[in-house]
Structure formats: C-alpha cells, structure tokens
Scaffold this motif. Structure first.
Motif, PDB file in Angstrom:
ATOM      1  N   GLN A  15      -0.376   9.585   2.696  1.00 32.54           N
ATOM      2  CA  GLN A  15      -0.763   8.561   3.661  1.00 32.54           C
ATOM      3  C   GLN A  15      -1.576   7.473   2.987  1.00 32.54           C
ATOM      4  O   GLN A  15      -2.339   7.736   2.061  1.00 32.54           O
ATOM      5  CB  GLN A  15      -1.623   9.191   4.765  1.00 32.54           C
ATOM      6  N   ILE A  16      -1.394   6.264   3.488  1.00 31.56           N
ATOM      7  CA  ILE A  16      -2.120   5.144   2.911  1.00 31.56           C
ATOM      8  C   ILE A  16      -3.624   5.372   2.997  1.00 31.56           C
ATOM      9  O   ILE A  16      -4.372   5.051   2.076  1.00 31.56           O
ATOM     10  CB  ILE A  16      -1.720   3.842   3.632  1.00 31.56           C
ATOM     11  N   GLU A  17      -4.048   5.999   4.074  1.00 31.27           N
ATOM     12  CA  GLU A  17      -5.496   6.211   4.272  1.00 31.27           C
ATOM     13  C   GLU A  17      -6.074   7.118   3.193  1.00 31.27           C
ATOM     14  O   GLU A  17      -7.271   7.123   2.962  1.00 31.27           O
ATOM     15  CB  GLU A  17      -5.784   6.830   5.642  1.00 31.27           C
ATOM     16  N   ARG A  18      -5.199   7.918   2.555  1.00 28.80           N
ATOM     17  CA  ARG A  18      -5.725   8.876   1.572  1.00 28.80           C
ATOM     18  C   ARG A  18      -5.841   8.276   0.173  1.00 28.80           C
ATOM     19  O   ARG A  18      -6.269   8.954  -0.747  1.00 28.80           O
ATOM     20  CB  ARG A  18      -4.799  10.087   1.495  1.00 28.80           C
ATOM     21  N   GLN A  67      -9.129   0.584  -9.717  1.00 29.71           N
ATOM     22  CA  GLN A  67      -7.719   0.256  -9.950  1.00 29.71           C
ATOM     23  C   GLN A  67      -7.089  -0.367  -8.720  1.00 29.71           C
ATOM     24  O   GLN A  67      -6.318  -1.312  -8.810  1.00 29.71           O
ATOM     25  CB  GLN A  67      -6.938   1.533 -10.306  1.00 29.71           C
ATOM     26  N   LEU A  68      -7.417   0.188  -7.557  1.00 30.25           N
ATOM     27  CA  LEU A  68      -6.820  -0.318  -6.319  1.00 30.25           C
ATOM     28  C   LEU A  68      -7.305  -1.742  -6.058  1.00 30.25           C
ATOM     29  O   LEU A  68      -6.511  -2.633  -5.726  1.00 30.25           O
ATOM     30  CB  LEU A  68      -7.172   0.597  -5.144  1.00 30.25           C
ATOM     31  N   VAL A  69      -8.597  -1.938  -6.224  1.00 28.84           N
ATOM     32  CA  VAL A  69      -9.149  -3.282  -6.001  1.00 28.84           C
ATOM     33  C   VAL A  69      -8.457  -4.273  -6.921  1.00 28.84           C
ATOM     34  O   VAL A  69      -8.008  -5.348  -6.505  1.00 28.84           O
ATOM     35  CB  VAL A  69     -10.670  -3.277  -6.250  1.00 28.84           C
ATOM     36  N   GLN A  70      -8.339  -3.870  -8.192  1.00 28.81           N
ATOM     37  CA  GLN A  70      -7.692  -4.725  -9.185  1.00 28.81           C
ATOM     38  C   GLN A  70      -6.248  -5.023  -8.788  1.00 28.81           C
ATOM     39  O   GLN A  70      -5.785  -6.146  -8.866  1.00 28.81           O
ATOM     40  CB  GLN A  70      -7.713  -3.988 -10.535  1.00 28.81           C
ATOM     41  N   HIS A  71      -5.549  -3.982  -8.340  1.00 27.79           N
ATOM     42  CA  HIS A  71      -4.138  -4.122  -7.983  1.00 27.79           C
ATOM     43  C   HIS A  71      -3.984  -5.114  -6.831  1.00 27.79           C
ATOM     44  O   HIS A  71      -3.150  -6.016  -6.880  1.00 27.79           O
ATOM     45  CB  HIS A  71      -3.584  -2.751  -7.604  1.00 27.79           C
ATOM     46  N   VAL A  72      -4.802  -4.957  -5.807  1.00 25.02           N
ATOM     47  CA  VAL A  72      -4.712  -5.850  -4.642  1.00 25.02           C
ATOM     48  C   VAL A  72      -5.049  -7.277  -5.068  1.00 25.02           C
ATOM     49  O   VAL A  72      -4.362  -8.230  -4.691  1.00 25.02           O
ATOM     50  CB  VAL A  72      -5.663  -5.367  -3.531  1.00 25.02           C
ATOM     51  N   GLU A  73      -6.072  -7.405  -5.919  1.00 21.67           N
ATOM     52  CA  GLU A  73      -6.464  -8.751  -6.338  1.00 21.67           C
ATOM     53  C   GLU A  73      -5.336  -9.417  -7.129  1.00 21.67           C
ATOM     54  O   GLU A  73      -5.050 -10.595  -6.940  1.00 21.67           O
ATOM     55  CB  GLU A  73      -7.735  -8.667  -7.191  1.00 21.67           C
ATOM     56  N   PHE A 103       0.823  -1.207   0.000  1.00 27.96           N
ATOM     57  CA  PHE A 103       0.000   0.000   0.000  1.00 27.96           C
ATOM     58  C   PHE A 103       0.857   1.257   0.000  1.00 27.96           C
ATOM     59  O   PHE A 103       0.481   2.273  -0.577  1.00 27.96           O
ATOM     60  CB  PHE A 103      -0.975  -0.019   1.177  1.00 27.96           C
ATOM     61  N   ALA A 104       2.024   1.171   0.658  1.00 25.63           N
ATOM     62  CA  ALA A 104       2.919   2.334   0.635  1.00 25.63           C
ATOM     63  C   ALA A 104       3.365   2.614  -0.789  1.00 25.63           C
ATOM     64  O   ALA A 104       3.465   3.771  -1.220  1.00 25.63           O
ATOM     65  CB  ALA A 104       4.117   2.089   1.548  1.00 25.63           C
ATOM     66  N   ASN A 105       3.609   1.539  -1.551  1.00 22.29           N
ATOM     67  CA  ASN A 105       3.992   1.700  -2.958  1.00 22.29           C
ATOM     68  C   ASN A 105       2.889   2.375  -3.746  1.00 22.29           C
ATOM     69  O   ASN A 105       3.140   3.257  -4.563  1.00 22.29           O
ATOM     70  CB  ASN A 105       4.295   0.340  -3.582  1.00 22.29           C
ATOM     71  N   VAL A 106       1.661   1.904  -3.523  1.00 19.13           N
ATOM     72  CA  VAL A 106       0.531   2.502  -4.239  1.00 19.13           C
ATOM     73  C   VAL A 106       0.437   3.980  -3.885  1.00 19.13           C
ATOM     74  O   VAL A 106       0.264   4.842  -4.754  1.00 19.13           O
ATOM     75  CB  VAL A 106      -0.778   1.774  -3.883  1.00 19.13           C
ATOM     76  N   ALA A 107       0.596   4.287  -2.584  1.00 18.33           N
ATOM     77  CA  ALA A 107       0.497   5.683  -2.149  1.00 18.33           C
ATOM     78  C   ALA A 107       1.555   6.535  -2.843  1.00 18.33           C
ATOM     79  O   ALA A 107       1.270   7.630  -3.323  1.00 18.33           O
ATOM     80  CB  ALA A 107       0.663   5.761  -0.634  1.00 18.33           C
ATOM     81  N   ARG A 108       2.764   5.978  -2.939  1.00 17.71           N
ATOM     82  CA  ARG A 108       3.837   6.742  -3.571  1.00 17.71           C
ATOM     83  C   ARG A 108       3.531   6.968  -5.048  1.00 17.71           C
ATOM     84  O   ARG A 108       3.682   8.058  -5.582  1.00 17.71           O
ATOM     85  CB  ARG A 108       5.159   6.000  -3.404  1.00 17.71           C
ATOM     86  N   GLN A 109       3.065   5.885  -5.721  1.00 22.81           N
ATOM     87  CA  GLN A 109       2.756   6.023  -7.147  1.00 22.81           C
ATOM     88  C   GLN A 109       1.671   7.061  -7.387  1.00 22.81           C
ATOM     89  O   GLN A 109       1.663   7.739  -8.392  1.00 22.81           O
ATOM     90  CB  GLN A 109       2.293   4.685  -7.714  1.00 22.81           C
TER      91      GLN A 109
END
Lengths: 69, 888
Positions: B590-593, B599-605, B579-585
């Motif tokens: 913050q991860i919460e933001r 896209q996020l759902v897809q990425h996690v899946e 999640f930190a990577n996603v936040a940076r990209q």
C-alpha cells in the motif's frame, strides 16, 4: 580505446585546431597565391577544417572494447 | 517576381509539411518506434544553430569582409571536438537530475537557487528576444523581395495585413502543439526534433542549390568567380584576411571563442543537444558530423557573395539578400522560391526551439515562483505549468513581432546575432566551472553572472540601442556622468578593440573573476557542496542505479503530504501512478506503507523538477517536509553511506551470480546420472531379447547411477540446510579415537579393493570432544573415501594422524596419490569443483569437501589442504575443545 585516451586525443586535436585556424598561423596562407583557381587562404581554411573533422571522426568512431569508452 | 499568393501558399504548405512530419514522429514515438533515436537525426537537429541570420547574413558578411564570416562556424567545430568529454557530462547530469533548461542547470548546481534561475532566465530572455525579431524580419524582407512589395519589408503596412504576424502566430501554434505536449519537460519532444532535423536538411539543400547555380549557372566555375574578383581592386581584399590592423587576430579569436560558447549555451542549442538527446553515444557521431554540416553549408558563402558583387556591381543590391536576389535577377523564380523556403526553414527552426526553451525557463523560473507565492495552499495547479508555458510562447512570439515592427532596420536588430551570442556566453564561467570545480558557490555564480550581464548591457546592448537613435549618444562619447573612463566602448580607457571583442573581454573577465573570487571567499554550504558533488562526479555516481546515488537530505516527511503535493502539480492520477510505482519498487502493498525517507523526498522532488523546474520543485517540497539543516560533515557521511550501499549492491550482485552458477552446476550434475539411467533403460526396453547377463549388468548400472543421484540430492539438500543455518546439530561427547576406528571400519572394503594400506598415528588417549558425531563421521568418511579414490592401485598408502593440544584436536589424512596442482588447490573446497579436469576425475558429486568444510567450520574449526604434486595430498582439520555454539 579507453575514455581517457580518447579524451586526451580530442583535447590535443582541440589545441591543434585552435592554433591552425587562428592568428597568427592563419596569416601564413594569406599570400595571394591561387591553387587550381581558388585563392590559397579560403582553400587552406576549408581543407584544414575538413582534415580536423576527419581526424575527429577517426578518434571518436574508433571501436572500443569497454562499451563505456 | 513571384505572385504573393504563390509565395504564401508555398510557405504555408511548407509549414503544413512540418506539422505533418512532427505529427508522424510524435505518433511513432508514442507507439514506441521512435524516429529520432538516431545519431544522424541528433546531428541534424543541432543544425538549428544556423538561423536566418547566418543563412542570409553570412553572405552579407562575406561580401563586406571576406572570410570573417567563418569564426562563427569554426568556434562550434572546435567546441564539438570537446563534446565527448564536456557535452556528454552535461547530458548525463541533466538526465540524472531531470534538468530541462540552462537556467535549471545552473540553478540546480548552486543549491537549487531560485534567484540564480531567475537571473539566467532574464539574461536569456533579453538576449534572445531581439534574435527572434531578427528571424521574423528575415522572413518578412525575404517575402517582400520575392513579391516586390517593398513596403512590407520594414513592417510598413497595417499590422493586420502583415503576413509576418500570421507566420509568427502559426509558429506559436506549432510550438504549442509539439513543444508543450507533456507536462514533464524532461520528456522529449519527438515531433519537434524530427521537424527541426528536416528543416536542417531543407536549408542545407536550398543553400547548396543556390551556390551551385551561382558557381556553375551564373558563372562557369568557382575559379572564374575568384579570378574575376581577384582582378578587381575593390574585391581583392575579400580573398584575404583584409585589414592590416594589429588587432584583427584578437577579433578573430574573440569571434571564435564567442561562437564556441554559444553553440552550447544558446537556449535552443541546450534544448536540442542536452534535453532532447536520446542516447549519450550519439554525441560521438555529432562531434564530427555537425562540424561537417557547418562546413557544407558554408562552402558556397564566399562564391555567392563574390558572384553577387560581380553581378550587381557595387551598391547594386543588398548583399544580405544575394541568396534571393541572384536567382530573381536571372529569372529563376523556382530557385528563388527554394532559396526562400530554405531561409524560412532556418528562421522557423530557430524560433520554434528557442520558444520552447525560453518558455520553459520563463514559466519555471519567473512565472511559477510568483504564482506559488500568491497561491499557497493545496489548490490543484496541475494544469498551470502547461498553460503558463503556452501563454509564454504566444507572448514571446508577439513580443518578437512587436520588436521587429518597432526596430525594423535599426542597428540594434541587424547586429543582434553577435550581441545575443555575447549574452549567453556569460553562462560559461558558472556552468563550466560548476561542472568541473566543486568550490563554486551560489554567491560566486550570482556575482559573476550579474556583473557579466551588467557589463554586457553597458558595453554592448546600450551602445547598440544608442546607435539606433533611441538613446542620446552623449554617454558613448563622453562616458557616463561625463567620466571618460566610463565610455562604454572604451571602458577604463581600453582602446584599440572592436566593440564586440571589447565587451566580451570585459564581461567575461569580470564574470569569471568574480565567480572565482566570491566563491573562494567562503566555504560552500552543505546544500551547495552536495549539489557540487552530484554534478562534478556525475560519472562516478550514476549508472549503478538510482538507489546508489547519494541523497543529501535529512528530516521528516509524510507520504500523504508528498502525494498531495505531487497531485497538486502533476494531477491526482499521475501522482497516484508515481506513488504506486514507488510502492511496487519497494515491495510494499500500500502507498501508505512507503517509508517517507530521504529517497522518497528526493524522488518526488526530481519528478516535480521535470514539470516546474528544480528550483521551484525544491521550494515546494521544502514547504511540505520538515527538513533539518545539514553540515558539510553530514554530506561526507552521507556520501560514505551511499558508497557503502553501492558496495553492498555489488556484493548482492555477485552473490546472485554465485547462486546462478550453483544452480547451473546442480542441474548439470543431476543430468549426467539421469542421462545414463535413461539410456540404459531405453536399451533394455528396445531390445526385449537382451540376454539376462547383460540385462543384469545394465540394471546394476542403473541402480548405481540412481544411488549416485539420490546421494547428490541428499548432499545438495544437506548443503542448503547447512548454508541456510537450518541444519539439525546434535551436541554429544565424542571419543575421536573411537570415531576414527569406526570410519576405518566403514571404509576398509574400499581400501582393500584398491590394495591400499592404512596406518593410524594417534596418542593413547584424547579428551572427549563435544560435537555432532554423525556429522564428524561424515567428514572423516569423505576424506578417507577421497584418499581411497586417488591412491595408486596396489601400492597406496594412507596415514590418519590424530593429535591434540590444549586448544584443539587435529586430524590429518595423508595419501600418496598424484597430489593436487597449486592452481587447483583453491578450488577443491568450492561446490562442484572437483580436482583435476572433467575427463579423468573420479566419480563423485563435487559436494563432499565443501560440506565437510562447512561442518568443521560450524564447530569452530578449520579445514585445509597441503599438497605438492607427485607427493600426495594431505587434508586436515582441527576442532577446538571449546567453542561458542552458533545459534542454529
């Protein structure tokens, strides 16, 4: 070389390979003749196989300009 | 004969070597200096296709039927000719969607179906398990032959004294050590691949060594072997195709087709060719080098078989063991040991890769779904997938061992090679169809695979079991329930085919038929259609970055829920990193933001899919998000959006490039005057005795260049201001006649110097225009000074024409200079693109016309150029009387 041209060549080679290394063309070599001590049929199959590999190498290793080729 | 301790020591030393190589490769891989990122290693790793069954069995087959061992290798050769179009697509799909097994591949294509994944896994397991047993049997009987302890060949001794068991356990240890290192199975197993490549070299060299020994040690030349065989009535048929049966052609065809499909669909082949592939381009080399490997390893099969038959005489020794028994009979223990190690490498390579591939499938698609059903909630399961995989590996090898102990010499084991091939060939319609045809559905794939597998079981597997004596053979003779039409080897009365071709014909025919017919019975659901697009069009939808791939998902999700889910399967630390990577990209602090979007759902899946398979990942993600069902029309819309995003990305890229060009032009333009200033200043510094006249001249040049520099900087700033929309614009009433007079007054000196005359054509009165007077003056001055620069000295003529109509006022500045070539005209309004070539263009910044055009356009007008080379140029612009003031 474009991907499409390469693919078409490979497809054609595939068809040639199927015909060459299958019945009934295979029976052409089954004649009992020997070449340099090797019976014609095994010699022909291995040589045909080798030629197929050589042509495939020539097709896929050809330089391509577009990178994705 | 060799002593048992010697053979055991050599074998375990060989296994230690494998451990060493694998460990070395893994260590290199971790330090970023991979040894497997190489087309040759990739090609060699495909050599895992040649198992002990082929290492020993090809000779046996050749000894009984001549060239009929060959279709098993000709098929893969033909398949590899299509590797570039087909295999590369599989690799791209697997890479893109983190697919780690053939079950995952098929299930993912048909809407991430768990049922389909489980079915494929069961087929692979049933088809492969006896094949593993066969490898153990090859090791065991080779060992028995070498040490002359025939009891062990059939698993006769007590199990705890059976070295085969310890081999199996050692292989399980190797597989666990190098095959279950990462949780994410889409990560490559570098050590394993390096070891497999080494095994391919060892078995090839060992087999060739035996072949050379037979051809030139035992006999004088291959020619002698063939000549002596041709002279024997019982061996002569082996030199030809043998048999006059009219169906031999069909059988040859069937075997070739079978091998062609197996080389892609055997789980171990899928593992090394698709999952472990480092670079798609390696497929090119492999597509001819792997067939070459197969050719080389088969070159001596026929000579060894004939040599053995000639040496031992009919019934003298089991042809399946000629590779070992010939060196032994001729008192070449060292060569026999080499040949045994070659066979060992063939067997272990197969077992290791198959165990990794099958354990991934069983763990992801059979065990995890059951575990997940039982353990819902939030318990940490991050250790579970790996543990399950390890247990499955041990279980698989022990089951293989058990099968070998029970089946022994039974027909079911000996013929299992081709039976396994026929089982995995059932994957062909669903997998190949799914890659090239968007219409295939989950129901079609299930129906086809299910029916194909059932027919395979009934027409091939059950008869082989019956022939082993474990089933009454009555059903084979009379058919099931006594119905002759249901005889398994002459199903529906189809006779005249050998049992393999018969089974292959029926199972593939029904499989492919049901796949197509059931698929066509109804339109694909949105989920299936989405996956179909992603698979079939993978080359169009990848490559420009993950953001451009369409995401077929709509609903509500929470970041916290997804993170908790990821932590449950990947571990808290890995989830935090993810999640930190996603936040940076995404550029949030913050991860919460992070926005919990599709896209996020897809990425996690996708990340979860690497660990627990796509079907399970889809199911667990669906458990924590609130997904809305999609209609096929939504899929089309999302596809459109994705292509818009792609187009925007491309646009951004080209803007980026423009900006870069602009920067490099600006620095170039700034450097030119700076260089002259510096050069003149240095001249004056270095020559204190310079006479004052020259000094004065240099200073004047420096001042001129500095002026040019500051003009340039001002214009760049001006341009930037206008472009960014931050310019200050005044709005005042302007009399255009007065404006022209003012501009002429300012430029009069320039024209006079050039000897040019200026004429003005204008109506007696024009309405007042509302605009920024200074800016318009800037435009006019720019056009006039340009004209002054380009008119021929002494006979220049410039006409300023002002006209007006109801809509707008138009001003044109016409000169009688050289004009501008048509191919240059489009560039004059671009920054730093002065007309003419760099050598003879006049002094200027190259920004005047672009800025002028920006100003005119700001007031709603247009600026244009008309020019015929040799007849001068005419720059004009119009300004509407009324226009919507832009917000700046």
């Amino acid at each position: 070389m474009s991907t499409s041209l390469r693919n078409q060549r490979l497809l054609a080679l595939f068809a040639v390979g199927w015909l060459l290394l299958n019945f009934p063309l295979l029976t052409l070599w089954d004649s009992g003749v020997s070449v340099a001590g090797i019976p014609l049929l095994p010699a022909a199959v291995f040589i045909g196989w080798g030629v197929l590999i050589g042509v495939a190498a020539w097709i896929v290793e050809a330089r391509d300009g577009d990178g994705d080729g | 004969m060799l002593s048992a301790p010697l053979v055991l020591a050599a074998s375990f030393a060989y296994l230690l070597l494998l451990f060493g190589v694998a460990h070395f490769a893994d260590a290199r891989g971790r330090s970023g200096r991979s040894v497997i990122g190489n087309a040759w290693i990739y090609t060699l790793s495909m050599g895992v296709y040649c198992t002990a069954w082929t290492y020993f069995g090809s000779v046996g087959r050749a000894a009984s039927s001549g060239l009929w061992f060959l279709p098993i290798y000709l098929g893969p050769t033909l398949a590899m000719l299509l590797a570039w179009p087909v295999l590369r697509k599989m690799i791209r799909i697997a890479r893109q969607y983190r697919i780690t097994s053939i079950a995952d591949f098929i299930a993912s294509r048909y809407g991430k179906s768990r049922a389909l994944a489980a079915l494929v896994t069961v087929i692979a397991l049933v088809g492969i398990l006896p094949y593993v047993a066969l490898q153990l049997k090859a090791i065991s009987s080779g060992y028995a032959l070498l040490t002359a302890t025939p009891g062990e060949a059939h698993g006769g001794g007590p199990w705890w004294r059976d070295s085969t068991l310890y081999f199996a356990l050692a292989l399980a240890g190797f597989t666990i050590a190098f095959g279950t290192r990462h949780l994410d199975t889409s990560e490559r197993h570098e050590g394993m691949v390096a070891a497999i490549a080494l095994e391919s070299v060892v078995k090839l060299l060992a087999f060739i060594a035996v072949g050379v020994f037979v051809c030139w040690g035992l006999f004088d030349s291959p020619g002698e072997i063939f000549a002596r065989a041709a002279a024997r009535a019982d061996l002569k048929p082996l030199l030809g195709l043998g048999g006059e049966s009219r169906f031999t052609g069909g059988q040859w065809f069937a075997l070739t087709l079978l091998a062609m499909l197996s080389v892609i669909f055997l789980p171990r082949q899928f593992q090394v060719m698709v999952v472990e592939n480092v670079d798609e381009r390696h497929v090119k080399r492999a597509s001819w080098a792997f067939p070459l490997y197969l050719l080389l390893i088969n070159l001596f099969v026929l000579p060894i078989a004939l040599g053995g038959l000639l040496h031992f005489g009919p019934g003298g020794a089991d042809p399946d063991t000629f590779v070992l028994s010939l060196p032994l009979a001729l008192d070449q223990p060292a060569l026999a040991l080499v040949a045994f190690i070659g066979g060992l490498s063939a067997a272990t390579g197969m077992i290791i890769v198959e165990a990794i591939a099958v354990s991934t499938m069983v763990s992801n698609d059979l065990v995890m779904p059951l575990l997940l059903r039982r353990r819902q909630g939030t318990r940490d399961l991050s250790g579970t997938p790996l543990a399950v995989r390890r247990v499955v590996i041990v279980a698989l090898l022990l089951l293989g061992y058990l099968y070998f102990r029970i089946a022994g010499e039974a027909y079911a084991l000996v013929s299992i090679g081709l039976i396994s091939f026929a089982a995995v060939a059932q994957f062909a319609p669903a997998l190949l169809g799914g890659m090239f045809w968007k219409g295939g559905t989950r129901a079609g794939a299930l129906a086809g695979l299910g029916a194909g597998f059932a027919l395979w079981t009934y027409t091939l597997m059950l008869p082989s079991i019956a022939k082993s004596g474990w089933l009454p053979t009555a059903f084979m003779r009379d058919g099931l329930f006594g119905l002759a039409l249901l005889r398994p080897e002459q199903l529906f009365g189809l006779t005249g085919l050998d049992s393999l071709s018969h089974a292959l014909l029926w199972s593939l025919l029904v499989n492919a038929g049901l796949y197509v017919v059931v698929s066509l019975a109804r339109a694909p659901t949105a989920g299936e259609a989405g996956q179909a697009l992603l698979f079939v069009d993978v080359f169009e939808r990848s490559g420009t970055g993950a953001a451009a791939a369409p995401v077929f998902w709509r609903g509500r999700a929470s970041v916290a829920g997804l993170q908790q889910l990821a932590a449950r399967f990947l571990g808290a630390e890995a989830a935090q990193r993810l999640f930190a990577n996603v936040a940076r990209q995404r550029g949030v602090d913050q991860i919460e933001r992070i926005a919990a979007d599709a896209q996020l759902v897809q990425h996690v899946e996708t990340q979860l899919a690497g660990a627990i398979g796509s079907a399970s990942a889809h199911a667990v993600v669906a458990g924590v998000v609130d997904e809305e069902p999609l209609a096929p029309a939504d899929i089309l819309r999302m596809l459109d959006e994705a292509s818009q995003v792609r187009a925007q990305n491309r646009q951004l890229e080209s803007l980026d490039k423009l900006k870069d060009d602009f920067m490099s032009s600006v620095t170039h333009e700034l450097r030119t005057p700076l260089t002259s200033i510096r050069a003149f200043a240095e001249l004056m510094r270095d020559d204190p005795a310079m006479d004052s006249e020259q000094r004065q001249q240099f200073v004047a040049l420096i001042v001129a260049e500095a002026e040019r520099l500051s003009r340039l900087v001002n214009q760049v700033l001006d341009m930037a201001k206008i472009e960014s929309g931050h310019g200050d614009w005044r709005n005042e009433a302007i009399d255009l006649r007065e404006l022209i007079a003012h501009a002429l007054q300012t430029t009069r000196e320039a024209f006079r110097e050039r000897g040019a005359e200026v004429a003005v054509e204008q109506p007696d009165a024009v309405p007042l225009l509302h605009a920024d007077r200074d800016r318009l003056l800037q435009v006019l001055l720019n056009l006039l000074s340009n004209a002054a620069k380009f008119v021929p000295p002494g006979r220049g003529r410039v006409v300023i024409k002002l006209s007006s109509d109801a809509r707008a006022a138009t001003i044109e500045v016409r000169d009688n200079g050289p004009g501008i070539a048509p191919d240059q005209q489009q560039y004059v309004f671009e920054k730093f693109r002065q007309g003419g070539d760099a050598a003879n263009r006049p002094q200027g910044t190259g920004l005047g016309l672009p800025i002028s055009r920006q100003i005119v356009e700001h007031f709603g007008g247009r600026m244009w150029l008309q020019s015929v080379p040799g007849q001068g140029a005419c720059f004009g612009f119009d300004l509407p009387w009324h226009h919507e003031q832009t917000a700046s």
